[in-house]
Structure formats: structure tokens, C-alpha cells
Enzyme design. Structure first.
Site, mmCIF file in Angstrom:
data_model
loop_
_atom_site.group_PDB
_atom_site.id
_atom_site.type_symbol
_atom_site.label_atom_id
_atom_site.label_comp_id
_atom_site.label_asym_id
_atom_site.label_seq_id
_atom_site.Cartn_x
_atom_site.Cartn_y
_atom_site.Cartn_z
ATOM 1 N N GLY A 17 2.047 9.040 5.882
ATOM 2 C CA GLY A 17 1.350 9.237 7.161
ATOM 3 C C GLY A 17 2.340 9.255 8.316
ATOM 4 N NE ARG A 78 -0.160 10.111 2.138
ATOM 5 C CZ ARG A 78 -0.716 10.108 3.355
ATOM 6 N NH1 ARG A 78 -1.366 11.157 3.797
ATOM 7 N NH2 ARG A 78 -0.610 9.050 4.132
ATOM 8 N N GLY A 108 6.207 4.805 4.705
ATOM 9 C CA GLY A 108 5.570 3.556 4.301
ATOM 10 C C GLY A 108 6.033 3.096 2.924
ATOM 11 C CG ASP A 109 3.666 0.257 0.780
ATOM 12 O OD1 ASP A 109 3.103 1.351 0.986
ATOM 13 O OD2 ASP A 109 3.053 -0.806 0.575
ATOM 14 C CB THR A 131 3.125 2.829 7.999
ATOM 15 O OG1 THR A 131 1.701 2.682 7.952
ATOM 16 C CG2 THR A 131 3.751 1.465 7.751
ATOM 17 C CB ILE A 132 -0.172 3.579 12.564
ATOM 18 C CG1 ILE A 132 -1.271 3.990 11.571
ATOM 19 C CG2 ILE A 132 0.494 4.779 13.187
ATOM 20 C CD1 ILE A 132 -2.515 4.564 12.249
ATOM 21 C CG ASP A 133 -2.057 1.659 7.936
ATOM 22 O OD1 ASP A 133 -2.754 1.890 8.942
ATOM 23 O OD2 ASP A 133 -2.158 2.309 6.882
ATOM 24 C CG ASP A 135 0.453 -1.134 5.098
ATOM 25 O OD1 ASP A 135 1.390 -0.499 5.640
ATOM 26 O OD2 ASP A 135 -0.363 -0.603 4.327
ATOM 27 N NE ARG A 160 -15.676 -5.735 27.389
ATOM 28 C CZ ARG A 160 -15.304 -6.741 26.625
ATOM 29 N NH1 ARG A 160 -14.496 -6.570 25.617
ATOM 30 N NH2 ARG A 160 -15.756 -7.945 26.875
ATOM 31 N NE ARG A 177 -7.403 5.869 2.920
ATOM 32 C CZ ARG A 177 -6.733 6.999 2.693
ATOM 33 N NH1 ARG A 177 -5.897 7.083 1.687
ATOM 34 N NH2 ARG A 177 -6.915 8.046 3.469
ATOM 35 C CB ALA A 192 -14.063 -7.378 19.098
ATOM 36 C CD GLN A 258 -7.407 4.384 15.194
ATOM 37 O OE1 GLN A 258 -7.333 3.195 15.004
ATOM 38 N NE2 GLN A 258 -8.188 5.171 14.477
HETATM 39 P P1 ADP Z 1 3.320 5.917 2.687
HETATM 40 O O1 ADP Z 1 4.770 6.162 2.509
HETATM 41 O O2 ADP Z 1 2.873 6.081 4.097
HETATM 42 O O3 ADP Z 1 2.878 4.623 2.033
HETATM 43 P P2 ADP Z 1 2.163 7.372 0.442
HETATM 44 O O4 ADP Z 1 1.778 6.160 -0.308
HETATM 45 O O5 ADP Z 1 1.210 8.509 0.495
HETATM 46 O O6 ADP Z 1 2.517 7.100 1.957
HETATM 47 O O7 ADP Z 1 3.539 7.884 -0.183
HETATM 48 C C1 ADP Z 1 4.209 9.010 0.338
HETATM 49 C C2 ADP Z 1 4.910 9.754 -0.771
HETATM 50 O O8 ADP Z 1 5.875 8.892 -1.385
HETATM 51 C C3 ADP Z 1 4.011 10.183 -1.914
HETATM 52 O O9 ADP Z 1 3.325 11.394 -1.655
HETATM 53 C C4 ADP Z 1 5.024 10.360 -3.034
HETATM 54 O O10 ADP Z 1 5.707 11.585 -2.916
HETATM 55 C C5 ADP Z 1 5.987 9.222 -2.763
HETATM 56 N N1 ADP Z 1 5.616 8.075 -3.589
HETATM 57 C C6 ADP Z 1 4.566 7.247 -3.436
HETATM 58 N N2 ADP Z 1 4.496 6.338 -4.433
HETATM 59 C C7 ADP Z 1 5.539 6.617 -5.252
HETATM 60 C C8 ADP Z 1 6.031 6.041 -6.475
HETATM 61 N N3 ADP Z 1 5.422 5.012 -7.056
HETATM 62 N N4 ADP Z 1 7.150 6.585 -7.017
HETATM 63 C C9 ADP Z 1 7.774 7.620 -6.429
HETATM 64 N N5 ADP Z 1 7.365 8.212 -5.301
HETATM 65 C C10 ADP Z 1 6.267 7.723 -4.703
HETATM 66 O O1 F6P Z 2 -1.010 6.193 8.441
HETATM 67 C C1 F6P Z 2 -1.762 5.206 7.816
HETATM 68 C C2 F6P Z 2 -3.156 5.692 7.635
HETATM 69 O O2 F6P Z 2 -3.556 6.047 8.900
HETATM 70 C C3 F6P Z 2 -4.166 4.763 7.039
HETATM 71 O O3 F6P Z 2 -4.689 3.798 7.888
HETATM 72 C C4 F6P Z 2 -5.199 5.725 6.568
HETATM 73 O O4 F6P Z 2 -5.981 5.212 5.577
HETATM 74 C C5 F6P Z 2 -4.384 6.870 6.089
HETATM 75 O O5 F6P Z 2 -3.186 6.837 6.826
HETATM 76 C C6 F6P Z 2 -5.073 8.171 6.191
HETATM 77 O O6 F6P Z 2 -4.164 9.215 6.197
HETATM 78 P P1 F6P Z 2 -4.454 10.636 5.591
HETATM 79 O O7 F6P Z 2 -5.866 10.968 5.896
HETATM 80 O O8 F6P Z 2 -3.454 11.495 6.266
HETATM 81 O O9 F6P Z 2 -4.243 10.514 4.111
#
Ligand code: ADP
Ligand code: F6P
Length: 324
Positions: A17, A78, A108-109, A131-133, A135, A160, A177, A192, A258
Site C-alpha cells: 500500500g 502487489r 510494509g511487513d 505503511t499508514i497502518d 503495524d 462531527r 484491515r 469519540a 486517508q
Molecule cells: P505490505 O508490504 O504493505 O505489507 P503486502 O502484504 O501486500 O503489502 O506485500 C507487498 C508485496 O510483498 C506482495 O505483493 C509480495 O510481492 C511481497 N510479499 C508479501 N509477502 C511475501 C512473502 N511471504 N514472501 C515474499 N514476498 C512477499
Molecule cells: O495501506 C494499508 C491499507 O490501507 C490497509 O489499512 C487496508 O486494509 C489496505 O491497505 C487496503 O489496500 P488495498 O485496497 O490497496 O489492497
């Protein structure tokens, strides 16, 4: 595991994201690497662009006029193929073909897992938390969170106003999410009445209904419920609450607004520091590390350790949010 050798060319990509401040991080990677005498290659569309060889050299001028812009100039994507060994090995081969011996992955992770895989295939990699989350367990700051919560907070203030004027109850759904940090922060910052988080999914709708009826008796003209995307169902929740209380109830899903917009000063500053730090780590021969902000300092962790860490909503902060 990646070997420690002198880095000549650094690649940079954004993945997962998007988040406001990613451009500041890209700019810092490019300019710090160039200042350190390295060549920089920009990879478009995350791991998908790596596999499609969407790779081009980036000069200092290519990152002019971007620090104030939301989104990511490198685009993001992705990529299912990259979750598998074959895609990862191909990605490492493509890095070799383009002479990329170190990569900065901003994401992100999930993206960190891709970075870890690249490191295991011999490409030096450094993760930067985007990541905006909020997390990512190893860090107290992630790029984009500050902009996202400020955007959501301003939108909720506006809701509000109209909610009070009409003496309505409002459910506002914010992003997250799997994580409730945006909901928690907005819940506190917007005052809130109820905050619903995926990490604390034990909320009792009847208790919320009782609360609304009670506060109405005490003369409150509005009732704000901040609901995290991970719980969702805001529209049906609004219908049930209206039926049970007799008070007009509206749901607003803030959605993708957001994720966009000009980054706040904090996101520009921290993302700049983290991008520069990542370039410096690669230049000093480090690999398989992630940049983090912990206890007031920019630090780095081993990516395997970082991915094994866990984090959840701070119990004290959650309790305070309930009281206020
Ligand atoms: P974020 O990085 O924001 O957590 P995603 O979970 O969608 O977003 O992961 C982004 C991309 O990172 C995925 O589309 C994929 O290409 C790669 N990725 C995610 N999980 C794995 C994994 N377990 N092993 C290798 N690549 C991964
Ligand atoms: O960037 C994080 C996030 O906004 C989550 O809060 C949300 O669930 C997800 O990305 C949705 O992203 P997309 O619809 O692009 O998969």
C-alpha cells in the site's frame, strides 16, 4: 544470506500500500547514495516491476519537486509471483543483470518478507517501514501514518459538526484491515464516544446502544463511533443502532482519502532520515536489515528478528481512550 561486499549500485522500490512520505524516502535514498558516490536505479511498481525489468537510473534531478507529494513516484504494486521461490530467484538474477548489488525496499511487513527473500538470494537489502497502518512491530513510526491520522482527524471533525447540528449518531470507518492504530489515535484526537479496534474485538453492540441512550439523556447532541476497517460493517451497524435507539445514525467510510495527500512535516522529516539511513547502511556493507524509529532514535534491526517481533495496542493507551 547476502555477502558483505562493496556496493556500487543501489536499487530502490516501493511496494504494498502506498503511503504519504514515500517520495521523501525515495528522494533521500537517491541523494544520499549519490552523495556517497553510488549509482542509483529506480525500480517501478515494486517486485512486479523488478520482474518486468522496469528499471532506470535515477539522478538527483529525478527526485526534485517530490518531497511535498503524496503517493510514490516509483508507483507500487502487489506481486503474487514474488511470494514464491522461483520469482524471488528471478528477481535476484535481474538485480545481477542490472548491476544492482543493494536494494532499499520501502513498504510494509509483506514487502519486508520479499526483501528477506532477496537477501537470501545474495542481494544486499534494507527495509524502510512504509505503511499508514503503523503495524510494523520493530518500529514506533511508519511512513504515512502521521499524514493518514491527520487527514482522518480533519474529516472526522467535519462530520462531527454536521452530526451535532442534526443531533445524529455517526459511525466513521477508518482504514486498518488488521490494525487499529488509526482508529485509536482518531478516537482519542476526535473525542469519540466509542472506539472499535480489530485487536479488541469484543465490543458489545448493546452496550454501545445503552451508552447512546444514556448520553442523549444527559444532553449530548452527538455520538461519534470510530470503527476500524478490520471490524467493518459500519452501514449495517448504523441501521441496527438507529432501530434500537430511535436516533438517526449515519455511517461514513473514509476510505482511500486517508492514503493520499501531501505528507505532514513529520512524515517528510522521518521518511527523509530513514531513506538516508538505509542508503548509508548499504554503503557501509550492511544487508538484511530494516530501519526503525525506537525510543527517540533511528536504529536498525536484523530483518529476521524484526519480522519475528510482535506488537499490539498498548493496554494503558486503550484504557485511557475508554475513559476519555
Ligand atoms: P505490505 O508490504 O504493505 O505489507 P503486502 O502484504 O501486500 O503489502 O506485500 C507487498 C508485496 O510483498 C506482495 O505483493 C509480495 O510481492 C511481497 N510479499 C508479501 N509477502 C511475501 C512473502 N511471504 N514472501 C515474499 N514476498 C512477499
Ligand atoms: O495501506 C494499508 C491499507 O490501507 C490497509 O489499512 C487496508 O486494509 C489496505 O491497505 C487496503 O489496500 P488495498 O485496497 O490497496 O489492497
Amino acid at each position: 544470506m547476502a555477502k558483505s561486499k562493496e556496493i556500487k549500485t543501489i536499487g530502490v522500490l516501493t511496494s504494498g500500500g502506498d503511503a504519504s512520505g514515500m517520495n521523501a524516502a525515495i528522494r533521500a535514498v537517491v541523494r544520499k547514495a549519490i552523495a556517497n558516490g553510488k549509482k542509483v536505479m529506480g525500480i517501478q511498481r515494486g517486485y512486479a516491476g523488478l520482474l518486468n525489468e522496469e528499471i532506470a537510473e535515477m539522478k538527483s534531478n529525478d527526485v526534485s519537486e517530490i518531497i511535498q507529494r503524496g503517493g510514490t513516484i516509483l508507483r507500487t504494486a502487489r506481486c503474487e509471483e514474488f511470494r514464491h521461490e522461483e520469482g524471488q530467484a528471478q528477481g535476484a538474477e535481474i538485480c545481477k543483470k542490472y548491476g544492482i548489488d543493494g536494494i532499499v525496499v520501502i513498504g510494509g511487513d509483506g514487502s519486508y518478507r520479499g526483501a528477506q527473500a532477496l537477501a537470501n538470494h545474495g542481494v544486499n537489502t534494507i527495509g524502510v517501514p512504509g505503511t499508514i497502518d503503523l503495524d510494523i512491530s520493530c518500529t514506533d513510526y511508519t511512513i504515512g501514518f502521521d499524514t493518514a491520522v491527520n487527514t482522518a482527524m480533519e474529516a472526522i471533525d467535519k462530520i462531527r459538526d454536521t452530526s451535532s447540528s442534526h443531533e445524529r449518531c455517526s459511525i466513521i470507518e477508518v482504514m486498518g484491515r488488521n490494525a487499529g492504530y488509526i482508529a485509536l489515535w482518531c478516537g482519542v484526537a476526535n473525542g469519540a464516544e466509542n472506539i472499535l479496534l480489530p485487536e479488541k474485538y469484543d465490543y458489545n453492540e448493546q452496550a454501545i446502544i445503552d451508552d447512546i441512550i444514556k448520553s442523549r439523556k444527559y444532553g449530548k447532541t452527538h455520538h461519534l463511533i470510530i470503527n476500524a476497517e478490520g471490524i467493518g460493517h459500519s452501514t449495517s451497524m448504523a441501521r441496527r443502532i438507529e432501530a434500537a435507539t430511535g436516533i438517526e445514525t449515519r455511517a461514513t467510510i473514509l476510505g482511500y482519502m486517508q492514503r493520499g495527500g501531501a505528507p505532514t512535516c513529520k512524515d517528510r522529516y522521518y521518511a527523509s532520515m530513514m531513506g538516508a539511513y538505509a542508503a548509508d547502511l548499504l554503503c557501509s556493507g550492511k544487508s538484511n536489515r530494516v530501519v526503525a524509529y525506537k525510543a527517540g532514535e533511528f536504529v536498525d534491526y536484523d530483518i529476521d528478528e524484526a519480522l519475528a517481533m510482535t506488537k499490539t495496542i498498548n493496554e494503558y493507551e486503550y484504557q485511557v481512550a475508554q475513559v476519555l
